[in-house]
Design an enzyme around this catalytic site. Structure first.
Site, PDB file in Angstrom:
ATOM      1  N   LYS A  57       0.833  -1.213   0.000  1.00 45.59           N
ATOM      2  CA  LYS A  57       0.000   0.000   0.000  1.00 45.59           C
ATOM      3  C   LYS A  57       0.869   1.265   0.000  1.00 45.59           C
ATOM      4  CE  LYS A  57      -2.179  -0.849   3.797  1.00 45.59           C
ATOM      5  NZ  LYS A  57      -1.499  -2.145   4.069  1.00 45.59           N
ATOM      6  N   THR A  58       1.910   1.262   0.836  1.00 47.88           N
ATOM      7  CA  THR A  58       2.783   2.442   0.893  1.00 47.88           C
ATOM      8  C   THR A  58       3.519   2.611  -0.435  1.00 47.88           C
ATOM      9  OG1 THR A  58       3.086   2.057   3.256  1.00 47.88           O
ATOM     10  CG2 THR A  58       4.615   3.569   2.208  1.00 47.88           C
ATOM     11  N   GLY A 105      -3.257  -1.698   7.307  1.00 45.61           N
ATOM     12  CA  GLY A 105      -3.409  -3.148   7.128  1.00 45.61           C
ATOM     13  C   GLY A 105      -4.409  -3.466   6.021  1.00 45.61           C
ATOM     14  N   LYS A 133      -1.220   9.205   6.183  1.00 42.71           N
ATOM     15  CA  LYS A 133      -1.339   7.903   6.852  1.00 42.71           C
ATOM     16  C   LYS A 133      -2.061   8.218   8.160  1.00 42.71           C
ATOM     17  CE  LYS A 133      -0.133   3.510   7.685  1.00 42.71           C
ATOM     18  NZ  LYS A 133      -0.359   2.333   6.854  1.00 42.71           N
ATOM     19  N   ARG A 148       3.685  -6.562  -7.715  1.00 45.87           N
ATOM     20  CA  ARG A 148       4.454  -7.816  -7.726  1.00 45.87           C
ATOM     21  C   ARG A 148       5.412  -7.840  -6.537  1.00 45.87           C
ATOM     22  NH1 ARG A 148       4.203 -10.679 -12.855  1.00 45.87           N
ATOM     23  NH2 ARG A 148       3.092  -9.427 -14.389  1.00 45.87           N
ATOM     24  N   ASP A 200       6.290   4.279   6.875  1.00 45.50           N
ATOM     25  CA  ASP A 200       5.222   4.613   5.923  1.00 45.50           C
ATOM     26  C   ASP A 200       5.071   6.120   5.810  1.00 45.50           C
ATOM     27  OD1 ASP A 200       4.884   1.891   6.106  1.00 45.50           O
ATOM     28  OD2 ASP A 200       2.694   1.976   6.130  1.00 45.50           O
ATOM     29  N   PRO A 208       6.107  -3.483 -11.037  1.00 47.38           N
ATOM     30  CA  PRO A 208       7.064  -4.586 -11.060  1.00 47.38           C
ATOM     31  C   PRO A 208       7.795  -4.732  -9.731  1.00 47.38           C
ATOM     32  CG  PRO A 208       7.506  -2.989 -12.821  1.00 47.38           C
ATOM     33  CD  PRO A 208       6.526  -2.357 -11.883  1.00 47.38           C
ATOM     34  N   GLU A 233      -3.365   6.557   2.766  1.00 44.89           N
ATOM     35  CA  GLU A 233      -3.100   5.117   2.913  1.00 44.89           C
ATOM     36  C   GLU A 233      -3.839   4.585   4.133  1.00 44.89           C
ATOM     37  OE1 GLU A 233       1.002   3.786   3.463  1.00 44.89           O
ATOM     38  OE2 GLU A 233       0.255   1.800   4.010  1.00 44.89           O
ATOM     39  N   GLY A 234      -4.586   3.503   3.935  1.00 48.17           N
ATOM     40  CA  GLY A 234      -5.286   2.859   5.043  1.00 48.17           C
ATOM     41  C   GLY A 234      -4.322   2.111   5.950  1.00 48.17           C
TER      42      GLY A 234
HETATM   43  N1  LIG Z   1       6.846  -3.915  -6.085  1.00 52.27           N
HETATM   44  C1  LIG Z   1       7.644  -4.197  -5.066  1.00 52.27           C
HETATM   45  N2  LIG Z   1       8.886  -4.695  -5.295  1.00 52.27           N
HETATM   46  C2  LIG Z   1       9.713  -4.998  -4.272  1.00 52.27           C
HETATM   47  N3  LIG Z   1       9.401  -4.828  -2.976  1.00 52.27           N
HETATM   48  C3  LIG Z   1       8.187  -4.325  -2.695  1.00 52.27           C
HETATM   49  C4  LIG Z   1       7.247  -3.976  -3.723  1.00 52.27           C
HETATM   50  N4  LIG Z   1       6.130  -3.501  -3.130  1.00 52.27           N
HETATM   51  C5  LIG Z   1       6.374  -3.531  -1.798  1.00 52.27           C
HETATM   52  N5  LIG Z   1       7.597  -4.013  -1.555  1.00 52.27           N
HETATM   53  C6  LIG Z   1       8.214  -4.208  -0.220  1.00 52.27           C
HETATM   54  O1  LIG Z   1       7.334  -5.013   0.549  1.00 52.27           O
HETATM   55  C7  LIG Z   1       7.265  -4.521   1.887  1.00 52.27           C
HETATM   56  C8  LIG Z   1       5.827  -4.150   2.194  1.00 52.27           C
HETATM   57  O2  LIG Z   1       5.445  -3.075   1.331  1.00 52.27           O
HETATM   58  P1  LIG Z   1       4.623  -1.841   1.904  1.00 52.27           P
HETATM   59  O3  LIG Z   1       5.266  -1.329   3.140  1.00 52.27           O
HETATM   60  O4  LIG Z   1       4.403  -0.887   0.791  1.00 52.27           O
HETATM   61  O5  LIG Z   1       3.264  -2.617   2.291  1.00 52.27           O
HETATM   62  P2  LIG Z   1       1.996  -2.039   3.063  1.00 52.27           P
HETATM   63  O6  LIG Z   1       0.808  -2.714   2.496  1.00 52.27           O
HETATM   64  O7  LIG Z   1       2.021  -0.574   3.004  1.00 52.27           O
HETATM   65  O8  LIG Z   1       2.257  -2.551   4.554  1.00 52.27           O
HETATM   66  P3  LIG Z   1       1.556  -2.024   5.907  1.00 52.27           P
HETATM   67  O9  LIG Z   1       0.311  -2.827   6.070  1.00 52.27           O
HETATM   68  O10 LIG Z   1       2.597  -2.311   6.952  1.00 52.27           O
HETATM   69  O11 LIG Z   1       1.272  -0.543   5.749  1.00 52.27           O
HETATM   70  C9  LIG Z   1       8.224  -3.355   1.986  1.00 52.27           C
HETATM   71  O12 LIG Z   1       9.467  -3.810   2.443  1.00 52.27           O
HETATM   72  C10 LIG Z   1       8.339  -2.882   0.535  1.00 52.27           C
HETATM   73  O13 LIG Z   1       9.565  -2.250   0.263  1.00 52.27           O
HETATM   74 MG   LIG Z   2       2.127   0.790   4.542  1.00 50.80          MG
END
Ligand SMILES: Nc1ncnc2c1ncn2[C@@H]1O[C@H](COP(=O)(O)OP(=O)(O)OP(=O)(O)O)[C@@H](O)[C@H]1O
Ligand SMILES: [Mg+2]
Length: 244
Positions: free
Chosen positions: A20-21, A123, A42, A184, A59, A212, A120-121
């Site tokens: 999401k972030t 979880g 956030k 991905r 985040d 990607p 951003e929500g």
């Molecule tokens: N496309 C991507 N390629 C590689 N790594 C990624 C990708 N998207 C997310 N990540 C990695 O996966 C992890 C989780 O991503 P992110 O923090 O954006 O998730 P989130 O849904 O925001 O999590 P949270 O619920 O904690 O807010 C992070 O370490 C991020 O760098």
């Molecule tokens: Mg996040």
């Protein structure tokens, strides 16, 4: 100076850790490239540490780094909690109640400072924010803000079920699922393309694009099609104009 239609969206995901972030930062970069003055938000973040004179959450830092407007930290994140766990549990540990008014006020303040706000929500879509006398969840937060919703589908095993359930939950709240993003997150996932094709068939909403593995938000921004989000904001502005 060009006056742009105010823009906002709420980013939810198929689970925690699905990107999401990452996707919100990518949306902010895409909006920056389209000439908008942007701010990420956030509303509730759990898991922060004391650094350089203030509480730091990854985040919040990523969203602020991708935003083009500098705003007070309390507007980006009115509930910055320390314990890295579900927000209602972190809040209880710290003697805090997560309530609606500070979030509403911070969001309204951001709308005055930026043309585009990406929220951003927390979880997944139904994470509880308070299970006490005031029972409410992330779904209620999305409902309160009433924004077009973007669902991030983390392309990993289990994503089909999670994506369909989340899309159903968003619509069950009467919210507009304006689009979804295929992120991905697992480079080793078997049949990832086929899973994404299945989501195209199963989700009755436009796909804004695929992100990607390991492409930075600034570079991935060009992969997103914002037109369904612009249309959803336009529709919402017209609907509220008619209601006024
Ligand atoms: N496309 C991507 N390629 C590689 N790594 C990624 C990708 N998207 C997310 N990540 C990695 O996966 C992890 C989780 O991503 P992110 O923090 O954006 O998730 P989130 O849904 O925001 O999590 P949270 O619920 O904690 O807010 C992070 O370490 C991020 O760098
Ligand atoms: Mg996040």
């Amino acid at each position: 100076m060009t006056v742009r239609q105010p823009f906002a969206c709420f980013v939810t995901g198929t689970d925690t850790g699905v990107g999401k972030t990452h996707a919100s930062a990518t949306l902010l970069h895409a909006l920056n490239a389209a000439g908008y003055r942007t701010a990420g938000m956030k509303p509730v973040a759990s898991g922060s540490d004391w650094r350089d004179g203030h509480w730091h959450n990854d985040d919040v830092a990523q969203l602020r780094a991708a935003s083009s407007v500098t705003v007070p930290l309390g507007h980006t994140c009115p509930f910055l909690l320390r314990t890295p766990c579900s927000p209602h549990l972190a809040a209880a540990q710290e003697g805090v109640r997560i309530t609606r008014a500070p979030i509403r006020e911070a969001f309204d303040a951001l709308r005055r400072q930026a043309e585009a706000v990406v929220v951003e929500g927390v979880g997944g879509f139904h994470v509880p924010l308070d299970v006490g006398a005031v029972r409410w969840s992330t779904a209620d937060l999305a409902d309160m803000l009433g924004l077009p919703v973007v669902m991030v589908a983390g392309i990993r095993l289990g994503c089909l079920n999670h994506a369909v359930l989340t899309a159903q939950a968003i619509r069950a709240r009467g919210l507009n699922l304006a689009g979804w993003i295929a992120n991905r997150v697992d480079p080793d996932m078997l049949l990832a393309d086929e899973n994404i094709a299945t989501l195209h068939a199963a989700l009755d909403a436009p796909c804004l694009g695929e992100l990607p593995w390991q492409l930075e938000p600034a570079a991935a921004a060009a992969r997103l099609d914002l037109s369904p989000l612009f249309a959803a904001n336009q529709y919402q502005a017209e609907a509220s104009g008619l209601a006024a």
